[in-house]
Each structure stands twice: as C-alpha cells, then as structure tokens.
Design a protein around this motif. Structure first.
Motif, PDB file in Angstrom:
ATOM      1  N   TRP A  25       7.684  13.188  47.096  1.00 55.99           N
ATOM      2  CA  TRP A  25       8.550  13.140  45.920  1.00 55.99           C
ATOM      3  C   TRP A  25       9.636  14.209  46.009  1.00 55.99           C
ATOM      4  N   LEU A  26       9.234  15.425  46.376  1.00 57.16           N
ATOM      5  CA  LEU A  26      10.201  16.510  46.512  1.00 57.16           C
ATOM      6  C   LEU A  26      11.281  16.163  47.536  1.00 57.16           C
ATOM      7  N   ALA A  27      10.855  15.670  48.693  1.00 59.00           N
ATOM      8  CA  ALA A  27      11.809  15.318  49.749  1.00 59.00           C
ATOM      9  C   ALA A  27      12.723  14.182  49.294  1.00 59.00           C
ATOM     10  N   GLY A  28      12.160  13.178  48.668  1.00 60.87           N
ATOM     11  CA  GLY A  28      12.963  12.046  48.198  1.00 60.87           C
ATOM     12  C   GLY A  28      13.967  12.454  47.129  1.00 60.87           C
ATOM     13  N   THR A  29      13.538  13.281  46.201  1.00 65.58           N
ATOM     14  CA  THR A  29      14.430  13.744  45.141  1.00 65.58           C
ATOM     15  C   THR A  29      15.540  14.621  45.712  1.00 65.58           C
ATOM     16  N   TYR A  30      15.167  15.549  46.575  1.00 65.36           N
ATOM     17  CA  TYR A  30      16.168  16.423  47.192  1.00 65.36           C
ATOM     18  C   TYR A  30      17.184  15.592  47.980  1.00 65.36           C
ATOM     19  N   ASN A  31      16.699  14.658  48.785  1.00 60.97           N
ATOM     20  CA  ASN A  31      17.600  13.807  49.571  1.00 60.97           C
ATOM     21  C   ASN A  31      18.488  12.953  48.669  1.00 60.97           C
ATOM     22  N   GLY A  32      17.965  12.527  47.515  1.00 60.34           N
ATOM     23  CA  GLY A  32      18.778  11.778  46.559  1.00 60.34           C
ATOM     24  C   GLY A  32      19.927  12.628  46.020  1.00 60.34           C
ATOM     25  N   PHE A  33      19.617  13.900  45.732  1.00 59.69           N
ATOM     26  CA  PHE A  33      20.678  14.808  45.277  1.00 59.69           C
ATOM     27  C   PHE A  33      21.739  14.995  46.363  1.00 59.69           C
ATOM     28  N   VAL A  34      21.299  15.200  47.583  1.00 60.12           N
ATOM     29  CA  VAL A  34      22.246  15.403  48.688  1.00 60.12           C
ATOM     30  C   VAL A  34      23.118  14.161  48.863  1.00 60.12           C
ATOM     31  N   LYS A  35      22.494  13.000  48.806  1.00 59.17           N
ATOM     32  CA  LYS A  35      23.238  11.742  48.974  1.00 59.17           C
ATOM     33  C   LYS A  35      24.295  11.589  47.879  1.00 59.17           C
ATOM     34  N   LEU A  36      23.909  11.825  46.632  1.00 58.52           N
ATOM     35  CA  LEU A  36      24.864  11.696  45.535  1.00 58.52           C
ATOM     36  C   LEU A  36      25.946  12.769  45.586  1.00 58.52           C
ATOM     37  N   PHE A  66      14.776  14.951  33.520  1.00 62.77           N
ATOM     38  CA  PHE A  66      13.489  15.484  33.944  1.00 62.77           C
ATOM     39  C   PHE A  66      12.798  14.453  34.814  1.00 62.77           C
ATOM     40  N   PRO A  67      12.126  14.816  35.851  1.00 63.93           N
ATOM     41  CA  PRO A  67      11.843  16.139  36.390  1.00 63.93           C
ATOM     42  C   PRO A  67      12.853  16.580  37.455  1.00 63.93           C
ATOM     43  N   GLY A  68      13.837  15.714  37.729  1.00 62.56           N
ATOM     44  CA  GLY A  68      14.840  16.052  38.749  1.00 62.56           C
ATOM     45  C   GLY A  68      15.627  17.304  38.418  1.00 62.56           C
ATOM     46  N   ASN A  69      15.817  17.565  37.121  1.00 63.73           N
ATOM     47  CA  ASN A  69      16.578  18.752  36.729  1.00 63.73           C
ATOM     48  C   ASN A  69      15.900  20.042  37.189  1.00 63.73           C
ATOM     49  N   LEU A  70      14.578  20.018  37.332  1.00 58.18           N
ATOM     50  CA  LEU A  70      13.873  21.200  37.831  1.00 58.18           C
ATOM     51  C   LEU A  70      14.286  21.497  39.275  1.00 58.18           C
ATOM     52  N   LEU A  71      14.305  20.440  40.091  1.00 59.10           N
ATOM     53  CA  LEU A  71      14.731  20.610  41.489  1.00 59.10           C
ATOM     54  C   LEU A  71      16.216  20.925  41.577  1.00 59.10           C
ATOM     55  N   ALA A  72      17.018  20.291  40.724  1.00 59.40           N
ATOM     56  CA  ALA A  72      18.462  20.544  40.747  1.00 59.40           C
ATOM     57  C   ALA A  72      18.729  22.021  40.505  1.00 59.40           C
ATOM     58  N   GLY A  73      18.042  22.597  39.549  1.00 58.18           N
ATOM     59  CA  GLY A  73      18.221  24.020  39.262  1.00 58.18           C
ATOM     60  C   GLY A  73      17.772  24.902  40.415  1.00 58.18           C
ATOM     61  N   PHE A 122      17.600  24.161  43.640  1.00 59.64           N
ATOM     62  CA  PHE A 122      18.426  24.019  44.843  1.00 59.64           C
ATOM     63  C   PHE A 122      19.931  24.133  44.574  1.00 59.64           C
ATOM     64  N   GLY A 123      20.315  24.443  43.361  1.00 59.19           N
ATOM     65  CA  GLY A 123      21.724  24.716  43.066  1.00 59.19           C
ATOM     66  C   GLY A 123      22.612  23.487  42.908  1.00 59.19           C
ATOM     67  N   PHE A 124      22.040  22.356  42.556  1.00 59.90           N
ATOM     68  CA  PHE A 124      22.860  21.173  42.294  1.00 59.90           C
ATOM     69  C   PHE A 124      23.361  21.274  40.862  1.00 59.90           C
ATOM     70  N   ARG A 125      24.676  21.373  40.689  1.00 59.13           N
ATOM     71  CA  ARG A 125      25.299  21.571  39.370  1.00 59.13           C
ATOM     72  C   ARG A 125      26.148  20.362  39.005  1.00 59.13           C
ATOM     73  N   ARG A 126      26.355  20.206  37.693  1.00 62.05           N
ATOM     74  CA  ARG A 126      27.228  19.124  37.202  1.00 62.05           C
ATOM     75  C   ARG A 126      28.581  19.177  37.889  1.00 62.05           C
ATOM     76  N   LYS A 127      29.158  18.021  38.070  1.00 62.50           N
ATOM     77  CA  LYS A 127      30.513  17.916  38.607  1.00 62.50           C
ATOM     78  C   LYS A 127      31.420  17.398  37.491  1.00 62.50           C
ATOM     79  N   PRO A 128      32.709  17.743  37.546  1.00 63.57           N
ATOM     80  CA  PRO A 128      33.607  17.313  36.462  1.00 63.57           C
ATOM     81  C   PRO A 128      33.978  15.836  36.584  1.00 63.57           C
ATOM     82  N   LEU A 129      34.028  15.169  35.443  1.00 58.85           N
ATOM     83  CA  LEU A 129      34.531  13.802  35.398  1.00 58.85           C
ATOM     84  C   LEU A 129      36.049  13.853  35.361  1.00 58.85           C
TER      85      LEU A 129
END
Length: 185
Positions: free
Chosen positions: A18-29, A153-160, A162-169
């Motif tokens: 789950w951790l690997a999949g979530t992290y990779n999802g963040f990287v992909k996005l 949640f729970p992705g926001n825990l990993l985002a915080g 690993f430093g994944f922050r909101r991007k501007p629209l």
C-alpha cells in the motif's frame, strides 16, 4: 505461533505494498502535473513569440493607441520572466487581459482588419489561445486529481511525510479579468 507470524507477515507485506502504491501514485500525478504545465508553457511561448509581430502590425494603423500597445508588451515581458507556476499563472492572466484590449482595439480600425498580415497573425494568435485554453483545462484536471490525493485520508499522511504539496490551479483571480473589455473612441 506460526499462524500469528504468518498473519503479521501478511499484514506487513500488504502495508508495504500500500505504501509503495500510494507513493508511486503521488509521483505519477506530480509528474503528470509537471508535464501538463510544460505543455502549457510551450503554447505560452508560441504566444509570446507572436505578440510582438501582432503589436507591430497594429502600431502601423493605430499610432495614437500606444498606451494599450505598451501595456501588452509589458505584460508579455512580465509573463516571459515568470519563475514559478504561481507567478506564471498570475502574469499570464494579466497578459490575457491586455490581449483582450488589443483585440478590441483592432475592431475600431477597418483598414487594419482588412490587412492580410494582421489577419494571419490574428488567426495564429487565436489558434494559440485555443491551445492554451486546452492546456489549462488539462493542467487543472491533473492538478485537481493530485491535490485531491494529497488531501484525502490516508494518502494525506504519506503526502505530508514525503513532501507532496498542493499545486496551484490555473484560474482567473482578478475581478477585472472577468469583465468584458470596454472600447471607446
């Protein structure tokens, strides 16, 4: 004891997957948002290259409208020197507003509207504006998915972690940009 150990091992393996999949999802996005911004940047560059030619053509017919033309060039130069996505979005919105004024200005000069060079430049600029609009929609779609994932949640825990922050629209922020251009002669 072995059954409990197997259950714990399965839970640990599932958690790691789950951790690997979530992290990779963040990287992909994150990479898709950067690619979307880059594609939009290419269209913006085309626009920046067309504007001086367009302004020079209009100058020949509308010499006394130098204030409008100077604002367009100043807005273009500001947009070209943007360093961050936030700055690019802000400065490009200003440029879009000044271009509306330039298009509106051209409506008052029948000879200009009949000029072949002007018509070609206007057509090219219109196509580039359509490309930019499409790029903005794509960018906003990808950023929306990315931002949603970083906040849920729970992705926001990993985002915080690993430093994944909101991007501007890419959105219109200035009230003046939402108004129609007013032209008077």
């Amino acid at each position: 004891m072995t059954t409990a150990l197997i259950i714990i091992l399965v839970i640990v393996v599932l958690l790691i997957l789950w951790l690997a999949g979530t992290y990779n999802g963040f990287v992909k996005l994150r990479n898709k948002t950067e690619e979307a911004f880059s594609a939009m940047d290419v269209s913006l560059k085309k626009r920046y290259d067309l504007i001086p030619n367009f302004v020079e053509t209009v100058k020949g017919y509308a010499k006394h409208e130098s204030e409008t033309l100077e604002k367009v060039i100043a807005a273009r130069n500001m947009a070209m020197t943007s360093r961050t996505p936030e700055e690019t979005i802000k400065n490009d919105n200003v440029l879009t507003g000044t271009l509306k004024s330039l298009f509106a200005l051209s409506e008052g000069y029948p000879d200009l509207k009949a000029n072949q060079n002007f018509l070609q430049l206007q057509e090219q600029l219109s196509r580039v504006e359509e490309e930019i609009a499409g790029s903005r929609r794509y960018y906003n779609g990808v950023v929306n998915k990315y931002n949603t994932k970083t906040e849920m949640f729970p992705g926001n825990l990993l985002a915080g972690i690993f430093g994944f922050r909101r991007k501007p629209l890419y959105e219109v922020n200035e009230a003046a940009e939402r108004e129609s251009v007013k032209v008077s002669f």
